[in-house]
Design a protein around this motif. Sequence first.
Motif, PDB file in Angstrom:
ATOM      1  N   ARG A   1       0.813  -1.193   0.000  1.00 16.33           N
ATOM      2  CA  ARG A   1       0.000   0.000   0.000  1.00 16.33           C
ATOM      3  C   ARG A   1       0.857   1.258   0.000  1.00 16.33           C
ATOM      4  NH1 ARG A   1      -5.182   1.151   1.306  1.00 16.33           N
ATOM      5  NH2 ARG A   1      -5.553  -1.044   1.779  1.00 16.33           N
ATOM      6  N   GLU A   2       2.011   1.172   0.708  1.00 13.06           N
ATOM      7  CA  GLU A   2       2.826   2.371   0.804  1.00 13.06           C
ATOM      8  C   GLU A   2       3.499   2.722  -0.515  1.00 13.06           C
ATOM      9  OE1 GLU A   2       2.947  -0.142   2.790  1.00 13.06           O
ATOM     10  OE2 GLU A   2       2.029   0.671   4.648  1.00 13.06           O
ATOM     11  N   SER A   3       3.971   1.718  -1.200  1.00 13.37           N
ATOM     12  CA  SER A   3       4.744   2.003  -2.425  1.00 13.37           C
ATOM     13  C   SER A   3       3.906   1.933  -3.698  1.00 13.37           C
ATOM     14  CB  SER A   3       5.913   1.009  -2.534  1.00 13.37           C
ATOM     15  OG  SER A   3       5.400  -0.313  -2.633  1.00 13.37           O
ATOM     16  N   ARG A   4       2.649   1.545  -3.594  1.00 17.11           N
ATOM     17  CA  ARG A   4       1.838   1.342  -4.813  1.00 17.11           C
ATOM     18  C   ARG A   4       1.476   2.675  -5.441  1.00 17.11           C
ATOM     19  NH1 ARG A   4      -2.939  -1.974  -3.346  1.00 17.11           N
ATOM     20  NH2 ARG A   4      -3.725   0.016  -2.509  1.00 17.11           N
ATOM     21  N   PHE A   5       1.625   2.736  -6.793  1.00 12.72           N
ATOM     22  CA  PHE A   5       1.290   3.955  -7.546  1.00 12.72           C
ATOM     23  C   PHE A   5      -0.197   3.919  -7.896  1.00 12.72           C
ATOM     24  CE2 PHE A   5       0.693   5.861 -11.753  1.00 12.72           C
ATOM     25  CZ  PHE A   5       0.986   7.172 -11.436  1.00 12.72           C
ATOM     26  N   ILE A   6      -0.937   4.930  -7.430  1.00 13.51           N
ATOM     27  CA  ILE A   6      -2.375   4.982  -7.684  1.00 13.51           C
ATOM     28  C   ILE A   6      -2.637   6.100  -8.678  1.00 13.51           C
ATOM     29  CG2 ILE A   6      -4.649   5.332  -6.657  1.00 13.51           C
ATOM     30  CD1 ILE A   6      -3.501   4.362  -4.036  1.00 13.51           C
ATOM     31  N   CYS A   7      -2.942   5.675  -9.916  1.00 19.93           N
ATOM     32  CA  CYS A   7      -3.201   6.675 -10.963  1.00 19.93           C
ATOM     33  C   CYS A   7      -4.682   6.935 -11.157  1.00 19.93           C
ATOM     34  CB  CYS A   7      -2.572   6.235 -12.279  1.00 19.93           C
ATOM     35  SG  CYS A   7      -3.285   4.690 -12.924  1.00 19.93           S
ATOM     36  N   CYS A   8      -5.532   5.999 -10.729  1.00 24.53           N
ATOM     37  CA  CYS A   8      -6.989   6.149 -10.887  1.00 24.53           C
ATOM     38  C   CYS A   8      -7.668   5.173  -9.960  1.00 24.53           C
ATOM     39  CB  CYS A   8      -7.407   5.938 -12.325  1.00 24.53           C
ATOM     40  SG  CYS A   8      -7.048   4.275 -12.945  1.00 24.53           S
ATOM     41  N   ASP A   9      -8.998   5.152  -9.996  1.00 25.69           N
ATOM     42  CA  ASP A   9      -9.760   4.273  -9.114  1.00 25.69           C
ATOM     43  C   ASP A   9      -9.479   2.800  -9.369  1.00 25.69           C
ATOM     44  OD1 ASP A   9     -10.860   6.487  -8.028  1.00 25.69           O
ATOM     45  OD2 ASP A   9     -12.727   6.407  -9.192  1.00 25.69           O
ATOM     46  N   LEU A  10      -9.129   2.432 -10.630  1.00 29.15           N
ATOM     47  CA  LEU A  10      -8.888   1.034 -10.958  1.00 29.15           C
ATOM     48  C   LEU A  10      -7.591   0.507 -10.361  1.00 29.15           C
ATOM     49  CD1 LEU A  10      -9.996   0.900 -14.699  1.00 29.15           C
ATOM     50  CD2 LEU A  10     -11.236   0.059 -12.706  1.00 29.15           C
ATOM     51  N   SER A  11      -6.730   1.415  -9.912  1.00 24.59           N
ATOM     52  CA  SER A  11      -5.424   0.952  -9.420  1.00 24.59           C
ATOM     53  C   SER A  11      -5.503   0.461  -7.980  1.00 24.59           C
ATOM     54  CB  SER A  11      -4.395   2.082  -9.541  1.00 24.59           C
ATOM     55  OG  SER A  11      -4.811   3.203  -8.755  1.00 24.59           O
ATOM     56  N   HIS A  12      -6.652   0.606  -7.296  1.00 19.65           N
ATOM     57  CA  HIS A  12      -6.748   0.115  -5.917  1.00 19.65           C
ATOM     58  C   HIS A  12      -8.082  -0.616  -5.733  1.00 19.65           C
ATOM     59  CE1 HIS A  12      -9.546   3.435  -4.952  1.00 19.65           C
ATOM     60  NE2 HIS A  12      -8.733   4.162  -5.730  1.00 19.65           N
ATOM     61  N   ILE A  13      -8.367  -1.613  -6.659  1.00 23.80           N
ATOM     62  CA  ILE A  13      -9.573  -2.446  -6.569  1.00 23.80           C
ATOM     63  C   ILE A  13      -9.384  -3.435  -5.427  1.00 23.80           C
ATOM     64  CG2 ILE A  13     -11.043  -4.097  -7.777  1.00 23.80           C
ATOM     65  CD1 ILE A  13     -10.111  -2.801 -10.377  1.00 23.80           C
ATOM     66  N   PRO A  14     -10.370  -3.599  -4.569  1.00 26.38           N
ATOM     67  CA  PRO A  14     -10.250  -4.543  -3.457  1.00 26.38           C
ATOM     68  C   PRO A  14     -10.084  -5.976  -3.962  1.00 26.38           C
ATOM     69  CG  PRO A  14     -12.076  -3.039  -3.118  1.00 26.38           C
ATOM     70  CD  PRO A  14     -11.619  -2.821  -4.522  1.00 26.38           C
ATOM     71  N   PHE A  15      -9.371  -6.768  -3.115  1.00 27.18           N
ATOM     72  CA  PHE A  15      -9.139  -8.163  -3.510  1.00 27.18           C
ATOM     73  C   PHE A  15     -10.437  -8.958  -3.678  1.00 27.18           C
ATOM     74  CE2 PHE A  15      -4.761  -7.529  -1.810  1.00 27.18           C
ATOM     75  CZ  PHE A  15      -4.100  -7.830  -2.992  1.00 27.18           C
ATOM     76  N   PRO A  16     -11.427  -8.801  -2.811  1.00 23.26           N
ATOM     77  CA  PRO A  16     -12.674  -9.573  -3.008  1.00 23.26           C
ATOM     78  C   PRO A  16     -13.327  -9.288  -4.365  1.00 23.26           C
ATOM     79  CG  PRO A  16     -12.594  -8.669  -0.803  1.00 23.26           C
ATOM     80  CD  PRO A  16     -11.451  -8.054  -1.534  1.00 23.26           C
ATOM     81  N   LYS A  17     -13.269  -8.027  -4.781  1.00 22.94           N
ATOM     82  CA  LYS A  17     -13.842  -7.693  -6.094  1.00 22.94           C
ATOM     83  C   LYS A  17     -13.068  -8.365  -7.218  1.00 22.94           C
ATOM     84  CE  LYS A  17     -16.713  -5.287  -6.939  1.00 22.94           C
ATOM     85  NZ  LYS A  17     -18.151  -5.576  -7.226  1.00 22.94           N
ATOM     86  N   LEU A  18     -11.722  -8.378  -7.074  1.00 22.50           N
ATOM     87  CA  LEU A  18     -10.912  -9.042  -8.091  1.00 22.50           C
ATOM     88  C   LEU A  18     -11.204 -10.539  -8.143  1.00 22.50           C
ATOM     89  CD1 LEU A  18      -7.452  -7.273  -7.598  1.00 22.50           C
ATOM     90  CD2 LEU A  18      -9.109  -6.885  -9.413  1.00 22.50           C
ATOM     91  N   VAL A  19     -11.383 -11.121  -6.973  1.00 17.70           N
ATOM     92  CA  VAL A  19     -11.677 -12.553  -6.928  1.00 17.70           C
ATOM     93  C   VAL A  19     -13.020 -12.835  -7.586  1.00 17.70           C
ATOM     94  CG1 VAL A  19     -12.151 -14.508  -5.405  1.00 17.70           C
ATOM     95  CG2 VAL A  19     -10.273 -12.939  -4.885  1.00 17.70           C
ATOM     96  N   SER A  20     -14.014 -11.979  -7.267  1.00 22.96           N
ATOM     97  CA  SER A  20     -15.338 -12.181  -7.877  1.00 22.96           C
ATOM     98  C   SER A  20     -15.275 -12.007  -9.390  1.00 22.96           C
ATOM     99  CB  SER A  20     -16.351 -11.217  -7.275  1.00 22.96           C
ATOM    100  OG  SER A  20     -16.046  -9.880  -7.608  1.00 22.96           O
ATOM    101  N   TRP A  21     -14.469 -11.051  -9.837  1.00 25.47           N
ATOM    102  CA  TRP A  21     -14.328 -10.863 -11.285  1.00 25.47           C
ATOM    103  C   TRP A  21     -13.659 -12.054 -11.940  1.00 25.47           C
ATOM    104  CZ3 TRP A  21     -12.386  -5.100 -11.685  1.00 25.47           C
ATOM    105  CH2 TRP A  21     -13.465  -4.240 -11.371  1.00 25.47           C
ATOM    106  N   LEU A  22     -12.597 -12.531 -11.314  1.00 23.12           N
ATOM    107  CA  LEU A  22     -11.909 -13.704 -11.873  1.00 23.12           C
ATOM    108  C   LEU A  22     -12.826 -14.919 -11.879  1.00 23.12           C
ATOM    109  CD1 LEU A  22      -8.286 -13.404 -10.450  1.00 23.12           C
ATOM    110  CD2 LEU A  22      -8.982 -13.260 -12.837  1.00 23.12           C
TER     111      LEU A  22
END
Length: 1499
Positions: free
Chosen positions: A1454-1475
Amino acid sequence: MSSSDDHHRLLSLIESSDAIFTSFSDYLRPFTSPQPTSRSLGKQFLPFLNKSISLFPKRLSATANPQSRESAGDLFRAYELCLDCLESFSAQLACKPHTLQLQRLRMIYCLDAWGFHESVIAQAFKVLEKLRGGEAGSKLLPEVKEGEAELAMVLVEAVAAVFKGVAMSKQVDDEPYRTVLLMVEEVRDWFRVLDAKAYEKLHRVLVTNLGKCALSLVREAERFDGGLVRSFCDATVKEHYKFALAKDRIFKFARDVLSVLCGFKDRRMSMSIDISMSVLCSLTCQFKVESNDDIEDFVVLVAYCAHKFQSAGDMNCIQVSKKLNELAANFSEALPQLNLILRLYSSGLSIMVYDSRESKVKDTTDDWKIQALLDDETRWQNLVSLLGMVDQTDLGNQTDLSLVGGHKRYISKTDDSCSGINMKNWWLQYVDALKFLCQPLATLINSVKRKIVLETGMSCASAHLSTIHDAFLQFCDGRLFLQRCTSEKGGSETDNNKALLNVAMAAFIVSLRIQQEMEISVHLVENVIASPWIGSQELKYILASLYNVGVVLYRNKELKKACEALKLCSKASWRCVELDCQIFVNQSSSSELSEDAIMDFVGETCNRSAFYLDVLQQCSRCKIRQTIVHILENWLSAEHLMRRLPGPAAIVKQWVKIERGCHTNLDVVDSCTTLYSLLSSSKQKSNRAIGKILQQELLAYDEMFSLSSKLGQQTRIEIADILLKNVYVTEDMHVERARILVWKARITRASGTEHLADCIRFLSEAISILSEVHHGTNKEGASSSYQLPIAYCLRAFCTQEAEPNSKKVFQDISTSLNLWLRIPGLDDSEDSLPTENIVPLLYNMFDLMSVKGCTELHHHIYQLIFRLFKRKHVKLEVCLGMMWESRRLSHALCPSPISDAFILSLSENWGDKSTCIDFWIDCLKDSKARLIGFQQNFHDLQNDFLRSSKKDKGPFHSDITIDDITDAASELVSSASLSGQSSFTAAYLYYDLSERLISFGKLSEALLYAKEAYRIRTLLFQEKFKYTAEKQFEKYNDAGKISEIPSYSITDFEVYRSLATDFWPCGNFSWDINHCYLSRWNVLQCYLESTLQVGIVNELIGNGLEAESLLSWGKAISCSQSLFPFVVAFSSALGNFYLKKQSLDLAEKEIQNGKEILVTNQREFSCVKCKLKLEVTLDKQLGDVSRIQMDRISQTDGFLHAESLFSAALGKICCSAWKSCIRSDGEDIADGTAIDKNGGEVLRYKSRKTKLSVNKEPTESKGPRRGRRAKASQTCVSKDHDLISEPTSRLTRSMRQSRKEQCQNCVPVVVSNVSDCSGGERVLLDTENTVHGFCICYKGKCTQCLSIDVMESGSLNSLVSLKWELCHRRLASSILVNLGKCLADSGRVHLAYEALLHSISVLFKTKRSSHNQPSVSELLEFIGQEATMDVFAIDRAIILYNLCWLSLRNYHCRESRFICCDLSHIPFPKLVSWLTLAFILSREVPIVFQKVNAQLILW
């Protein structure tokens, strides 16, 4: 004494008054007084009486009438009073006593004129009484006094007056008639006193009145004693004969008596017969044997009597027959001729009399009558005896009537035989008597002819039939003889001719049964047929009877007898044709005899003659050639009179059938005998008529011989050469010559593709001839107007087979269509166009242009097809059903099953109603397969994302299940052979179902149905085409990796000979305009489409070897036929396959090959939408190749080139050309007009244009932190831009060229897809310093709006627009996804996210206001929804995977992650549901499934 005044007054009353009797009685009263003496009275009244007697006849000479009859009676009483007064002193006068009676005779004549017949009798007897004087005795007349001529005249006139008075007064007592008989005897002596002149005059009057008296008695014969009537008639006959001057009237009198006797139907027939026979007997007792005239008149009376009593009943006929036999016996020695004639009449009356007891029990049908007749032995013995008398009776000069086989040879008679008047008269009477005997027999025989000719049909003795046959021949012999010797006119001639016809036919029927005198009977019928008196109606009766007999015998396997009947039938038929044609040409016929009726009859005659030839060939092959020549010469004679006669098709066909039977081996290189060689010696032939016959012969050989038969092939060529070299050689036959050239081209093409050059040469020559006629002033220009476009069209087909890549194919078809469209009055033409042949020709044109991609001509072809359908009164419902079933509503490889060209033509020809969805559903509802196929093709409305909430409205309110589709397809396949239209339709159902399942991501199931469609289409393809194919493997070095690439070498690709020319108009091609038609090109298109479909599905599933083999095979066929749209499609599919296989050089090679074909062959890609789709697909594929090649070249160059290609693809998919293609807002083709589902309101949508913007930074980033990160991103992109602007030297040549082309196409574009209710959306993808960035803006409706608009508009345009909208979205989405991957690989994560977000926005629109744009959360909510029947299932899976992959790839702490837009910090549960959702959606897409599965495993 009376005064002088009274004298003059009374005389004046005679002239002016009617009631004068009283005045006269008063004036002449002195004659009743006894005082005055007669002498004194005479002196006083003589002047007055003389004057009065002279005035009365003048007054009474006026025409009698019933109104003045009463007044005339008063005059007659005064007249009689004057005569009586004068007679009272007649002794004192100086004149003879009979002189005064002359005055009374004058009064008698006046009484007769006024109809006072009773008074006539009384006054006449008063005259006779005065003339008798005081003579005593029983006689009625005085004794004859020699020298008293004047007295004799008065007396005879008085007797004649008595006769007439009795005749006219209709006496009911027999006494007056007996008195007349006595007076006849007494008056006879007084004629001796008269001089010759008075004798002739008075005797004629006396005999005439006596005859009238006899007729009066006969009329009331039932009131009197029969003996009296017979005696009176006998006395009258004798009186006629005793006075020579009255003999000329005796037979008229006898005829009148017989006429009276036969004229009363309610009279007792026995009395009429007795009186009639008595009259005939009286005549025979009086005439002299040597008097020919008497005998002739007598026979006429006998004939009249026999005919009258013929229908009087069996018992009466027997009675008359006996009387005639008794009369005949009187002349057996003196007049044997008369004896024979009377016996013939007698037999004629008795021959048809049957046992009355049997007739009461059985139904007296003709069958029973003939059987009863044949079973009577006594009857036949008498008939045999009677016919035997003919040879013993002298009827004339026997040397001229020599016998042939027992029958007179009427053929050899000459006019010298007619020199004897006596003989001729006897022959006339004899033949009439024979007619009386034979005609009822002939009628009976003809009525049961079918049973007579069959030996099993009726049991009878042959001897009896032989006797009948002998009588028939004798009658016909005499009748024909008399026709040459006499000149009958009027009804007698007509009646005799009908009898001859009837008897001749019966004689032939009997001869067929007894098999005797057949040659004579046949010649007899032939003579009747050839007679100058015969008419059409009589001939039609003959031919119908003979044909029926021939058919009965043929069915009974009696071929020889059948031949005889059918031979005569043929002669009668052609004789009738000759007469009808002559009558028509001379314009002397009735209005009922039309030209069309004659042509129909000629056709029937040809059919009958063909049947005769068939039976003759089965019976015996002898004289067949002679017979057919004779028949064809008859046809040639008819054609000379009526040039419109069609060729004798049935006859020619039968001849070809006979010729075929003469050759056992049909594959021998030989030829049959042609009709031209048989007719070479005919004098009646003309080139025009011979041409008709030979054309029919060509058709017959086409039908009777297969195309593979060398014998038939050689004969057809020989006939065509004869027509071209010997027949159609003059200028007036240029059109016919051109037609035969086309025909010969067809024959040549049917012999194999090796003769295509000759075929094209013949067609070119025909085109040259027809062009001269068409553009010249030749009168046959109209008839050539439709042959010329046909010739051009056929040459185009042949050129396609010979040189598939030739530009002449398109040129000839274009010229053909232009010629069709220029034909004036095509819609109203009646006979100029063979429509049933032209429509399939147009179908072939359409299908060829469709498979080649030249769709610019489709609109004109549709116009012609619709016009011809209208001309044949084909309903629009039927038309649409056929066009849909044969899938001619669009072109090959088109995503939409219905093209804009079809909708435009449909609307122009049938109105706006024809483009309503409900109307289409109604048209197709009668066919389950058609309706399901139509609804399935627009299955997009069943998508959960597109379907409106109003599910119960519109034509697609219920889902079509897979079971519905497979059941319909199975029914079609099971109910028809795999070569039929049903199999074609079933294959389309499977093909469309596979496409539907592919869009849903159900690839395994899609492959199953794709293979079934491919299997059926392969069978259809193999039945149409043959070829030689050789599979080869080429070794290919791809980046050091050696692989074997399959390829196919296809040679001798051609349609089967039997099908190569089956639609040519000059052949025997027949087509029902209300049924579908499959062309070779239609089948080829479907086969290639299925090949492509199965190959692509296999590639998606991962069946690489099978996919590569199928795609290579399809490409090889497409290349062999220069079908460039298919070549590009297969190249694109192969490029995609090799791309996934990581064979990048092979992939690039295939894709570049497709692009080169697109550029080189622009005409073959005339559909703008499909061309853009291919270009975009190829650019996207090249971009993928370039992106993947980054490992082999500089990353900077790879990114630059890939981006340029993706940008080019996006530029094309967003270019203005799509404006007319994508109408998601329901905009109509012409005016933006859409029809609602009720066909009522017209909705209009005004479009708003939103330009795409370039080089704008993203607007989604919010807050200072995000802004700073955005700046960092911009810097990074700027560096990338420097690298892009200066490509390195490590780019390959092909990549450089592609980059150059694509950069030229990369321009800002405009998309117009809006409605008033939907807002715009702008996605900005680039930094402020980027040059080669991109920006795409969709301003379209949301998903629900699309569905609602289509359902509510009810317009077919809406469905088509929806098809293209979905295709457009899917294609744009895939480009954006690939672009996002490229951007991500190059490190531009934010732009990658933007590309993926835009790909989501492209696929699914949200319903929003025009002021608010969708948020990221809204887009992500849509992409993460689960839905059934999702047409974007695979696309969603790919987007979800790439979103997750991109998020995980850039996911750090979280500290080093580059956040350029809302898509750059999608929660893991959402990613799992999408996958997980991507896993579900891509489970049948191996390449996506494997990647998703790998990501899930990592998690």
